[in-house]
Design a protein around this motif. Sequence first.
Motif, short mmCIF file in Angstrom:
data_model
loop_
_atom_site.label_atom_id
_atom_site.label_comp_id
_atom_site.label_asym_id
_atom_site.label_seq_id
_atom_site.Cartn_x
_atom_site.Cartn_y
_atom_site.Cartn_z
N THR A 1 0.80 -1.24 0.00
CA THR A 1 0.00 0.00 0.00
C THR A 1 0.82 1.28 0.00
OG1 THR A 1 -0.13 -0.03 2.43
CG2 THR A 1 -1.92 -1.12 1.21
N THR B 1 2.63 3.00 -1.88
CA THR B 1 2.61 3.92 -3.02
C THR B 1 1.19 4.30 -3.43
OG1 THR B 1 2.72 2.07 -4.59
CG2 THR B 1 4.81 3.07 -3.91
N HIS B 2 0.23 4.04 -2.55
CA HIS B 2 -1.18 4.29 -2.91
C HIS B 2 -1.91 5.10 -1.84
CE1 HIS B 2 -1.22 1.68 -6.46
NE2 HIS B 2 -0.46 0.85 -5.76
N GLU C 1 -4.07 7.21 -2.34
CA GLU C 1 -5.45 7.38 -2.79
C GLU C 1 -6.38 6.31 -2.22
OE1 GLU C 1 -3.66 4.59 -5.89
OE2 GLU C 1 -3.00 6.30 -4.67
N TRP C 2 -5.81 5.25 -1.65
CA TRP C 2 -6.63 4.19 -1.05
C TRP C 2 -7.05 4.52 0.38
CZ3 TRP C 2 -3.21 -0.64 -2.63
CH2 TRP C 2 -3.38 -0.88 -4.00
N GLU D 1 -11.99 1.53 -2.54
CA GLU D 1 -10.97 1.11 -3.51
C GLU D 1 -9.81 0.40 -2.81
OE1 GLU D 1 -8.03 3.08 -6.92
OE2 GLU D 1 -9.20 4.36 -5.58
N GLY D 2 -9.39 0.95 -1.68
CA GLY D 2 -8.30 0.35 -0.93
C GLY D 2 -8.64 -1.01 -0.39
N ALA E 1 -8.58 -3.60 -3.16
CA ALA E 1 -7.21 -3.95 -3.53
C ALA E 1 -6.57 -4.86 -2.47
CB ALA E 1 -6.38 -2.68 -3.72
#
Length: 227
Positions: free
Chosen positions: A192, A194-195, A197-198, A208-209, A212
């Motif tokens: 996670t 690098t994300h 936005e999650w 969304e997170g 994933a």
Amino acid sequence: MMKLREWLGRMLLKYAVQKPPVILDGKKKIACVGDSITYGAGVLADRDVSTWEYFLEKMLGTDFQVLNYGISGRTLQQEGDLPYQKEKFWKITHEVRAEVYLLMLGTNDSKLYNWDAERFEQQYRKFVQSYQTLSWNPRVILMAPPCCFEDPQTGVVGYDINGEIIKDIVRETVKKCAEEQNLEWIDLYTFTETHPEWFDDGVHPNKEGNQAIAEEIYRKIARNHAG
């Protein structure tokens, strides 16, 4: 005023009554043990059911029931402000006879008023062994907590959480314990990091997170069919 709000928030977490999941007959059970990231605080606050457990159960199919035993604010360390092991879910998870256990705690332990590195490692090992030694020999999978992101305005992670401790010590402790006990582990931190936005609030996965994260967990479980 901020200290008063924080105190009231902790009291609400401490005394909140949470009902355990209803067990369905004829299903293979996967028990998920953790804190608010497991519980689904990032989506349930909006009355959304899109937790990672929800998505995982959909992926696994009708033979499985994914049981959510997450409780917000809980720590692994028994000396923490809200220890998981003092909750009724602690006992229930040891009696539910799940085929698979997904264990993820440590985020709330990183708060400086809860944190002790040596104590965390010692108690984490005992925590894991309590599931590993269950009489029906379940599959136990350890999970390093996701990355926690700083608020771009304040430059700090919310909820008193220390992101560096999670990255440098909690994650490494999970990895070390998995290697020592020959257990599987899932590195959700690396997955996670690098994300951002999650995570709408920097800590709790959004829809969304969660989807994933469920896909990453499913890949691990599917490598060796549960049950």
